[in-house]
Design a protein around this motif. Structure first.
Motif, PDB file in Angstrom:
ATOM      1  N   TRP A  39       0.738  -1.289  -0.256  1.00  0.00           N
ATOM      2  CA  TRP A  39       0.480  -0.160  -0.340  1.00  0.00           C
ATOM      3  C   TRP A  39       0.736   1.002   0.179  1.00  0.00           C
ATOM      4  O   TRP A  39       1.995   1.143   0.913  1.00  0.00           O
ATOM      5  CB  TRP A  39      -0.952  -0.312   0.748  1.00  0.00           C
ATOM      6  N   PRO A  40      -0.026   2.594  -0.892  1.00  0.00           N
ATOM      7  CA  PRO A  40       0.603   3.939  -0.263  1.00  0.00           C
ATOM      8  C   PRO A  40       1.561   4.554   0.353  1.00  0.00           C
ATOM      9  O   PRO A  40       0.945   4.127   1.428  1.00  0.00           O
ATOM     10  CB  PRO A  40       0.540   4.114  -1.072  1.00  0.00           C
ATOM     11  N   GLN A  41       2.608   4.886   0.805  1.00  0.00           N
ATOM     12  CA  GLN A  41       3.055   5.409   1.816  1.00  0.00           C
ATOM     13  C   GLN A  41       3.093   6.932   1.767  1.00  0.00           C
ATOM     14  O   GLN A  41       3.676   7.121   1.122  1.00  0.00           O
ATOM     15  CB  GLN A  41       4.399   5.016   2.925  1.00  0.00           C
ATOM     16  N   PRO A  42       2.794   7.645   2.759  1.00  0.00           N
ATOM     17  CA  PRO A  42       1.081   7.659   3.107  1.00  0.00           C
ATOM     18  C   PRO A  42       0.222   7.059   2.140  1.00  0.00           C
ATOM     19  O   PRO A  42       0.001   7.836   1.444  1.00  0.00           O
ATOM     20  CB  PRO A  42       1.233   8.791   4.299  1.00  0.00           C
ATOM     21  N   VAL A  43      -0.485   7.281   2.491  1.00  0.00           N
ATOM     22  CA  VAL A  43      -2.213   6.549   2.090  1.00  0.00           C
ATOM     23  C   VAL A  43      -3.302   7.613   1.814  1.00  0.00           C
ATOM     24  O   VAL A  43      -3.340   7.916   2.326  1.00  0.00           O
ATOM     25  CB  VAL A  43      -2.813   4.561   2.697  1.00  0.00           C
ATOM     26  N   SER A  94      -4.705  16.483   6.965  1.00  0.00           N
ATOM     27  CA  SER A  94      -3.452  16.416   6.544  1.00  0.00           C
ATOM     28  C   SER A  94      -2.620  15.486   7.501  1.00  0.00           C
ATOM     29  O   SER A  94      -1.808  15.839   7.405  1.00  0.00           O
ATOM     30  CB  SER A  94      -3.441  17.652   6.743  1.00  0.00           C
ATOM     31  N   SER A  95      -3.173  14.553   8.663  1.00  0.00           N
ATOM     32  CA  SER A  95      -2.894  14.112   8.968  1.00  0.00           C
ATOM     33  C   SER A  95      -2.477  12.169   8.496  1.00  0.00           C
ATOM     34  O   SER A  95      -2.379  12.349   7.817  1.00  0.00           O
ATOM     35  CB  SER A  95      -3.028  13.876  10.483  1.00  0.00           C
ATOM     36  N   THR A  96      -1.124  11.990   9.214  1.00  0.00           N
ATOM     37  CA  THR A  96      -0.907  10.841   8.914  1.00  0.00           C
ATOM     38  C   THR A  96      -1.726   9.879   9.113  1.00  0.00           C
ATOM     39  O   THR A  96      -2.951   9.819  10.531  1.00  0.00           O
ATOM     40  CB  THR A  96       0.538  10.153   9.511  1.00  0.00           C
ATOM     41  N   PRO A  97      -1.373   8.910   8.278  1.00  0.00           N
ATOM     42  CA  PRO A  97      -2.798   7.766   8.878  1.00  0.00           C
ATOM     43  C   PRO A  97      -2.513   6.630   9.351  1.00  0.00           C
ATOM     44  O   PRO A  97      -1.585   6.691   9.677  1.00  0.00           O
ATOM     45  CB  PRO A  97      -3.159   7.070   7.047  1.00  0.00           C
ATOM     46  N   VAL A  98      -3.812   6.677   9.776  1.00  0.00           N
ATOM     47  CA  VAL A  98      -3.488   4.698  11.381  1.00  0.00           C
ATOM     48  C   VAL A  98      -4.316   3.969  10.950  1.00  0.00           C
ATOM     49  O   VAL A  98      -5.320   3.770  11.066  1.00  0.00           O
ATOM     50  CB  VAL A  98      -4.018   5.532  12.259  1.00  0.00           C
ATOM     51  N   GLU A  99      -3.352   2.655  10.327  1.00  0.00           N
ATOM     52  CA  GLU A  99      -3.954   1.655   9.701  1.00  0.00           C
ATOM     53  C   GLU A  99      -4.899   1.049  11.185  1.00  0.00           C
ATOM     54  O   GLU A  99      -4.560   1.539  12.606  1.00  0.00           O
ATOM     55  CB  GLU A  99      -3.343   0.829   9.872  1.00  0.00           C
ATOM     56  N   ILE A 100      -6.384   0.833  11.293  1.00  0.00           N
ATOM     57  CA  ILE A 100      -7.226   0.265  12.047  1.00  0.00           C
ATOM     58  C   ILE A 100      -7.552  -1.124  12.090  1.00  0.00           C
ATOM     59  O   ILE A 100      -8.315  -1.547  12.913  1.00  0.00           O
ATOM     60  CB  ILE A 100      -8.390   0.751  12.287  1.00  0.00           C
ATOM     61  N   LEU A 101      -7.935  -1.646  10.547  1.00  0.00           N
ATOM     62  CA  LEU A 101      -8.070  -2.786  10.651  1.00  0.00           C
ATOM     63  C   LEU A 101      -7.442  -3.507   9.649  1.00  0.00           C
ATOM     64  O   LEU A 101      -6.849  -2.829   8.437  1.00  0.00           O
ATOM     65  CB  LEU A 101      -9.091  -3.015  10.014  1.00  0.00           C
TER      66      LEU A 101
END
Length: 223
Positions: A76-80, A161-168
Protein backbone atom coordinates in the motif's frame (compact mmCIF):
# COMPACT_ATOMS: atom_id res chain seq x y z
CA UNK A 1 -36.12 18.15 3.77
CA UNK A 2 -37.39 16.37 6.87
CA UNK A 3 -34.76 14.92 9.23
CA UNK A 4 -35.97 11.33 8.71
CA UNK A 5 -35.59 11.66 4.96
CA UNK A 6 -32.14 13.10 5.45
CA UNK A 7 -31.20 10.15 7.66
CA UNK A 8 -32.52 7.58 5.18
CA UNK A 9 -30.56 8.98 2.27
CA UNK A 10 -27.59 10.03 4.41
CA UNK A 11 -25.58 11.24 1.44
CA UNK A 12 -27.66 13.64 -0.61
CA UNK A 13 -25.92 16.91 -1.32
CA UNK A 14 -27.49 19.80 0.51
CA UNK A 15 -29.05 17.61 3.18
CA UNK A 16 -28.78 19.52 6.44
CA UNK A 17 -26.62 17.99 9.14
CA UNK A 18 -28.54 16.71 12.13
CA UNK A 19 -25.93 18.04 14.50
CA UNK A 20 -23.68 16.61 17.16
CA UNK A 21 -26.41 16.11 19.81
CA UNK A 22 -27.95 13.36 17.64
CA UNK A 23 -24.76 11.77 16.34
CA UNK A 24 -22.47 12.35 19.31
CA UNK A 25 -19.83 13.83 17.00
CA UNK A 26 -17.87 17.09 17.27
CA UNK A 27 -18.41 17.64 13.52
CA UNK A 28 -21.30 17.41 11.07
CA UNK A 29 -20.27 14.34 9.07
CA UNK A 30 -17.58 11.67 8.83
CA UNK A 31 -16.10 10.56 5.52
CA UNK A 32 -16.04 7.05 4.02
CA UNK A 33 -13.60 6.43 1.15
CA UNK A 34 -12.34 3.45 -0.88
CA UNK A 35 -9.13 2.82 -2.80
CA UNK A 36 -7.28 0.02 -4.59
CA UNK A 37 -3.62 -0.69 -5.41
CA UNK A 38 -2.27 0.71 -8.66
CA UNK A 39 -3.72 -0.95 -11.78
CA UNK A 40 -5.92 -3.31 -9.70
CA UNK A 41 -9.32 -1.98 -10.74
CA UNK A 42 -12.28 -2.45 -8.41
CA UNK A 43 -16.02 -2.11 -8.86
CA UNK A 44 -17.63 -1.56 -5.47
CA UNK A 45 -21.07 -3.18 -5.58
CA UNK A 46 -22.11 -1.81 -2.20
CA UNK A 47 -20.89 -0.55 1.15
CA UNK A 48 -23.66 -0.54 3.76
CA UNK A 49 -22.91 1.19 7.06
CA UNK A 50 -24.32 0.31 10.47
CA UNK A 51 -23.61 3.06 12.97
CA UNK A 52 -23.21 2.71 16.74
CA UNK A 53 -26.84 3.71 17.21
CA UNK A 54 -27.96 0.72 15.14
CA UNK A 55 -29.04 2.66 12.06
CA UNK A 56 -28.30 1.21 8.62
CA UNK A 57 -27.18 3.35 5.69
CA UNK A 58 -27.76 1.18 2.62
CA UNK A 59 -25.61 1.93 -0.41
CA UNK A 60 -23.47 4.44 1.44
CA UNK A 61 -20.91 4.01 -1.34
CA UNK A 62 -20.76 2.15 -4.65
CA UNK A 63 -19.07 2.32 -8.04
CA UNK A 64 -15.43 3.03 -8.86
CA UNK A 65 -12.76 3.60 -6.21
CA UNK A 66 -9.57 5.68 -6.15
CA UNK A 67 -6.75 4.09 -8.14
CA UNK A 68 -3.49 5.07 -9.84
CA UNK A 69 -2.30 3.82 -13.22
CA UNK A 70 1.40 4.27 -12.60
CA UNK A 71 4.03 3.13 -10.14
CA UNK A 72 4.40 -0.16 -8.29
CA UNK A 73 1.19 -1.79 -6.98
CA UNK A 74 3.10 -3.88 -4.46
CA UNK A 75 1.90 -3.13 -0.93
CA UNK A 76 0.00 0.00 0.00
CA UNK A 77 1.31 3.52 -0.74
CA UNK A 78 2.78 5.46 2.16
CA UNK A 79 1.10 7.58 3.20
CA UNK A 80 -2.12 6.12 1.87
CA UNK A 81 -4.73 8.52 0.51
CA UNK A 82 -8.27 8.71 1.81
CA UNK A 83 -9.82 7.32 -1.34
CA UNK A 84 -12.86 8.12 -3.40
CA UNK A 85 -15.85 8.58 -1.14
CA UNK A 86 -18.62 10.58 0.44
CA UNK A 87 -19.54 12.25 3.69
CA UNK A 88 -21.90 10.27 5.90
CA UNK A 89 -24.19 13.03 7.07
CA UNK A 90 -26.61 12.37 9.91
CA UNK A 91 -24.98 9.15 11.02
CA UNK A 92 -23.04 8.33 14.16
CA UNK A 93 -19.64 6.66 13.87
CA UNK A 94 -19.53 3.23 12.19
CA UNK A 95 -19.88 0.00 14.10
CA UNK A 96 -19.93 -2.34 11.10
CA UNK A 97 -19.50 -1.90 7.35
CA UNK A 98 -20.82 -4.52 4.95
CA UNK A 99 -18.77 -4.55 1.74
CA UNK A 100 -19.17 -6.43 -1.53
CA UNK A 101 -16.91 -5.73 -4.48
CA UNK A 102 -15.61 -7.03 -7.80
CA UNK A 103 -11.84 -7.34 -8.12
CA UNK A 104 -11.62 -6.83 -11.87
CA UNK A 105 -7.94 -7.67 -12.19
CA UNK A 106 -8.60 -11.34 -11.34
CA UNK A 107 -11.66 -11.28 -11.80
CA UNK A 108 -13.36 -12.30 -8.53
CA UNK A 109 -16.18 -11.08 -6.30
CA UNK A 110 -15.69 -10.72 -2.54
CA UNK A 111 -17.79 -9.88 0.50
CA UNK A 112 -16.92 -9.04 4.08
CA UNK A 113 -18.22 -7.53 7.28
CA UNK A 114 -15.81 -5.01 8.78
CA UNK A 115 -16.13 -4.67 12.53
CA UNK A 116 -14.76 -1.22 13.30
CA UNK A 117 -12.93 -1.29 16.65
CA UNK A 118 -13.87 1.07 19.44
CA UNK A 119 -10.30 2.40 19.44
CA UNK A 120 -10.79 3.55 15.83
CA UNK A 121 -13.99 5.40 16.73
CA UNK A 122 -12.16 7.05 19.60
CA UNK A 123 -9.50 8.28 17.17
CA UNK A 124 -12.23 9.67 14.94
CA UNK A 125 -13.34 11.89 17.84
CA UNK A 126 -9.83 13.25 18.34
CA UNK A 127 -7.64 15.76 16.52
CA UNK A 128 -4.24 14.91 15.08
CA UNK A 129 -1.36 17.11 13.87
CA UNK A 130 -0.71 17.63 10.17
CA UNK A 131 2.16 15.73 8.54
CA UNK A 132 3.92 18.89 7.38
CA UNK A 133 4.37 22.43 8.70
CA UNK A 134 2.70 24.66 9.44
CA UNK A 135 1.38 22.26 12.04
CA UNK A 136 -2.36 22.34 12.55
CA UNK A 137 -4.70 20.02 14.39
CA UNK A 138 -7.78 18.55 12.69
CA UNK A 139 -10.33 15.90 13.54
CA UNK A 140 -9.59 12.45 12.13
CA UNK A 141 -13.03 12.23 10.58
CA UNK A 142 -12.10 10.10 7.54
CA UNK A 143 -12.18 6.30 7.27
CA UNK A 144 -10.38 4.95 4.17
CA UNK A 145 -10.75 1.32 3.11
CA UNK A 146 -8.34 -0.40 0.73
CA UNK A 147 -9.56 -3.36 -1.39
CA UNK A 148 -6.96 -5.61 -3.00
CA UNK A 149 -6.93 -8.78 -5.12
CA UNK A 150 -7.16 -11.94 -3.08
CA UNK A 151 -9.81 -10.31 -0.91
CA UNK A 152 -7.36 -8.40 1.28
CA UNK A 153 -8.75 -5.39 3.12
CA UNK A 154 -7.07 -2.67 5.13
CA UNK A 155 -8.56 0.41 6.73
CA UNK A 156 -7.11 3.65 8.05
CA UNK A 157 -8.34 6.65 10.05
CA UNK A 158 -7.03 10.12 9.20
CA UNK A 159 -7.72 13.82 8.95
CA UNK A 160 -7.26 15.73 5.66
CA UNK A 161 -3.59 16.30 6.50
CA UNK A 162 -2.56 13.90 9.29
CA UNK A 163 -0.62 10.64 9.08
CA UNK A 164 -3.05 7.76 8.39
CA UNK A 165 -3.37 5.23 11.23
CA UNK A 166 -4.12 1.63 10.27
CA UNK A 167 -7.06 0.29 12.30
CA UNK A 168 -8.05 -2.93 10.54
CA UNK A 169 -6.64 -5.67 8.33
CA UNK A 170 -8.56 -8.78 7.28
CA UNK A 171 -9.40 -11.13 4.43
CA UNK A 172 -12.78 -11.25 2.74
CA UNK A 173 -14.51 -14.39 1.52
CA UNK A 174 -15.44 -15.13 -2.07
CA UNK A 175 -19.04 -14.23 -2.85
CA UNK A 176 -20.55 -17.62 -3.84
CA UNK A 177 -23.25 -16.00 -5.99
CA UNK A 178 -20.66 -14.18 -8.10
CA UNK A 179 -20.93 -10.60 -9.37
CA UNK A 180 -24.13 -8.71 -8.54
CA UNK A 181 -25.24 -11.67 -6.38
CA UNK A 182 -25.88 -13.72 -9.51
CA UNK A 183 -28.26 -11.24 -11.08
CA UNK A 184 -26.08 -10.59 -14.15
CA UNK A 185 -25.34 -14.11 -15.45
CA UNK A 186 -21.82 -14.01 -14.04
CA UNK A 187 -20.87 -10.88 -15.96
CA UNK A 188 -18.51 -8.42 -14.29
CA UNK A 189 -18.91 -4.65 -14.39
CA UNK A 190 -16.08 -4.44 -16.93
CA UNK A 191 -14.53 -7.09 -19.15
CA UNK A 192 -10.73 -7.22 -19.32
CA UNK A 193 -10.63 -5.34 -22.63
CA UNK A 194 -12.68 -2.53 -21.03
CA UNK A 195 -10.16 -1.84 -18.26
CA UNK A 196 -7.84 1.13 -18.55
CA UNK A 197 -5.07 0.36 -21.08
CA UNK A 198 -2.40 0.82 -18.38
CA UNK A 199 -4.15 -1.76 -16.20
CA UNK A 200 -4.39 -4.20 -19.11
CA UNK A 201 -0.69 -3.81 -19.89
CA UNK A 202 0.38 -4.34 -16.28
CA UNK A 203 -1.82 -7.38 -15.67
CA UNK A 204 -0.72 -9.11 -18.89
CA UNK A 205 2.98 -8.54 -18.22
CA UNK A 206 3.25 -8.99 -14.42
CA UNK A 207 1.98 -11.49 -11.86
CA UNK A 208 -0.54 -10.04 -9.40
CA UNK A 209 1.43 -9.46 -6.14
CA UNK A 210 -1.12 -11.05 -3.79
CA UNK A 211 1.38 -11.64 -0.99
CA UNK A 212 2.22 -7.93 -0.72
CA UNK A 213 -1.26 -7.05 0.58
CA UNK A 214 -1.60 -9.79 3.17
CA UNK A 215 -2.07 -8.92 6.82
CA UNK A 216 0.93 -9.58 9.10
CA UNK A 217 -1.27 -12.08 10.96
CA UNK A 218 -4.14 -12.82 8.58
CA UNK A 219 -7.57 -13.25 10.10
CA UNK A 220 -10.05 -15.88 8.97
CA UNK A 221 -12.50 -15.07 6.23
CA UNK A 222 -15.34 -12.94 7.50
CA UNK A 223 -18.84 -14.31 7.08
Amino acid sequence: MKPLVCLATALLAGCAALGSPRTGLPYDAWRLGFLAPSYMEVWLETADVEDVQGRIFHGAMSGTVAINYSGDPTGWPQPVGWGKGRNITGGALPQRIYVRWQSLAEPQTYRAVLHIPASARQRMREKAPSMRPPIKYEYQEALAIGLAPGGWIRAWVMSPSSTPVEILCQKAEIEPKGPDEGRNQGQYAYAFDQLEPAAQRYITSHPIPYESWKCPAATASVQ
